[in-house]
Enzyme design. Structure first.
Site, PDB file in Angstrom:
ATOM      1  N   HIS A 292       0.877  -1.172   0.000  1.00  0.00           N
ATOM      2  CA  HIS A 292       0.000   0.000   0.000  1.00  0.00           C
ATOM      3  C   HIS A 292       0.917   1.225   0.000  1.00  0.00           C
ATOM      4  O   HIS A 292       1.991   1.198   0.619  1.00  0.00           O
ATOM      5  CB  HIS A 292      -0.820   0.138   1.272  1.00  0.00           C
ATOM      6  CG  HIS A 292      -1.713  -1.007   1.636  1.00  0.00           C
ATOM      7  ND1 HIS A 292      -1.270  -2.133   2.252  1.00  0.00           N
ATOM      8  CD2 HIS A 292      -3.058  -1.140   1.513  1.00  0.00           C
ATOM      9  CE1 HIS A 292      -2.290  -2.935   2.490  1.00  0.00           C
ATOM     10  NE2 HIS A 292      -3.389  -2.365   2.054  1.00  0.00           N
TER      11      HIS A 292
ATOM     12  N   ASP B  99       2.273   1.893   3.436  1.00  0.00           N
ATOM     13  CA  ASP B  99       3.226   0.942   4.030  1.00  0.00           C
ATOM     14  C   ASP B  99       4.639   1.430   3.768  1.00  0.00           C
ATOM     15  O   ASP B  99       5.522   1.334   4.607  1.00  0.00           O
ATOM     16  CB  ASP B  99       3.172  -0.442   3.366  1.00  0.00           C
ATOM     17  CG  ASP B  99       1.807  -1.047   3.347  1.00  0.00           C
ATOM     18  OD1 ASP B  99       1.029  -0.737   4.254  1.00  0.00           O
ATOM     19  OD2 ASP B  99       1.533  -1.839   2.424  1.00  0.00           O
TER      20      ASP B  99
END
Ligand code: XLS
Ligand code: NI
Ligand code: NI
Length: 440
Positions: free
Chosen positions: A103, A106
């Site tokens: 993501h 992240d």
């Protein structure tokens, strides 16, 4: 690539076979061994997920995180994010895995405003690109985290707040650009908080319309930038909201058809999400197969004794063997999809070694399942049995039903003339289940 020092005591993970006593070796995953005409690695297309493996600290509602990683400096700075990318690629290459998934949040920290957030993401994307080039590791899929920040507390594209919708448009636009830049083979939408907690404050129809508008914008933008990756939606029944809109595969397919989106999306099926919906994992794969919609798999498992998304590493090779018989019913398996280990080590598995044991177990579970499935498929017994079970549709009255010739009147005439339907043959569930015991 110069390896980071953090895994220096761990050898490169290689295939040693089932008799090996080495916990840092694969017992079943032999990357280049051909199974059904293709190297195992090309059927599996294993991927490490960035979030659980590198951003998870194992916090739970009763206490803070317990996983203290030696490379973390305790900040969520861009500097730390840049350093962390090297550890990620070191880990992935040491496992001999070819893909990763992430993501936006992240990998790169939120900035003080949207512009800074976007520029952080591009600084990380550049670093990721150079690491991909140096290691050969590829991006299976990218996605945007539109569920952690408090602005998403009432949904992302289904939020009642139109500014939040606009914020999400920025995030997905950037992540589509980044995914294209990194050669991402797919792009995933998991509707983090797209759902509701109470109908008393929710206009469900309007929220679904908004989600559909969002997906159409994503399709249009991908076309505009010529992003060729496959779009995937990942169903989940509940958690974090009481009722998630992407409940299960059938629900998502119905939604896509209602809004004319079905040509643009396939599904990313997660094992633990299937069970949250009250389905077997294989049920969800079969729904995809029946609709030409199997895209990719997020692999993990729940705990049979409780009902939430525990995201444990998969260890049931029998389940995976049956899953393979469904995946391999598609000529190219999962196509551009793969096996993303969307799973986390337990809260008390503190060491970096545990990250390796976990992935080795997940990968070996699927590899062992693949070897069993190969033998089951080669025996032809299931296909033969299923074909025979439906053979009344190959001729006579059954054929007239399938071809569309039959009507209620013609069928009534037939069955009245016959007096009673033919006896049913045994469905032989136990015989079929036991076929999997013939191979290991
Ligand atoms: C959470 C989801 C998530 C998606 C990606 O339950 O599995 O991790 O895979 O947003
Ligand atoms: Ni997932
Ligand atoms: Ni999940």
């Amino acid at each position: 690539m110069a390896l980071t020092p953090f895994f220096k005591d761990i050898p490169k993970i290689r295939y040693e076979g089932p008799d090996s006593d080495n916990a840092f070796a694969y017992k079943w995953f032999d990357a280049n061994k051909k199974v059904l005409g293709r190297p195992m690695k090309d059927w599996m297309r294993n991927a490490v997920c960035y979030w659980h493996t590198f951003r998870g600290t194992a916090l739970d509602i009763f206490g803070p995180g317990t996983l203290v990683r030696p490379w973390e400096d305790g900040t969520n700075s861009l500097d730390m994010a840049l350093k962390r990318t090297e550890v990620v690629f070191d880990f992935v290459t040491k496992l001999g895995v070819e893909y990763y998934c992430f993501h936006d949040r992240d990998a790169s920290p939120e900035g003080s405003d949207v512009s800074e957030t976007n520029s952080n993401l591009w600084a990380i994307a550049e670093k990721l690109k150079s690491l991909q080039k140096a290691t050969g590791v590829k991006l299976l899929w990218g996605t945007a985290n539109m569920f952690s920040h408090s602005r998403y507390s009432q949904g992302a594209s289904t939020s009642p707040n139109a500014d939040v919708f606009a914020h999400c448009a920025n995030s997905v636009k950037e992540m589509l650009d980044v995914s294209k830049y990194l050669g991402g083979e797919n792009y995933v939408f998991w509707g983090g908080r797209e759902g509701y907690n109470t109908l008393l404050n929710t206009d469900m129809g309007r929220e679904a319309d908004h989600a559909a508008k969002f997906f159409h914008m994503a399709v249009d933008y991908a076309k505009k930038i010529r992003f060729k990756g496959q779009f995937l939606i990942e169903p989940k029944a509940c958690e974090p909201t009481k009722h998630q809109y992407d409940f299960d595969a059938a629900t998502v397919l119905g939604f896509l058809r209602k809004y004319g989106l079905e040509k643009h999306f396939k599904l990313n099926i997660e094992q633990n999400h299937a069970t949250l919906a009250g389905h077997d994992f294989c049920h969800e794969l079969a729904v995809c197969n029946a609709n030409g919609a199997l895209g990719s798999i997020d692999s993990n498992r729940g705990d049979v004794m409780n009902g939430w998304d525990t995201d444990q590493f998969p260890n049931d090779y029998r389940e995976c063997a049956q899953a393979w018989t469904l995946i391999l019913a598609n000529q190219d398996g999962m196509g551009t999809g793969g096996l993303n280990y969307d799973a986390k080590v337990r809260r008390d598995s503190y060491d970096v070694e545990d990250m390796f044991y976990a992935h080795i177990c997940g990968i070996d579970t699927w590899a062992r399942g693949l070897r069993i499935a190969e033998q089951v498929i080669k025996s032809g017994k299931i296909d033969k049995f299923v074909a025979k079970r439906y053979s009344s549709y190959d001729k006579g009255i059954g054929k007239s039903i399938e071809s569309g010739k039959a009507t209620f009147e013609s069928l009534q005439k037939y069955i009245v003339g016959k007096g009673e339907a033919d006896q049913n043959a045994s469905a032989r569930q136990e015989y079929l289940e036991n076929l999997f015991n013939g191979y290991c």
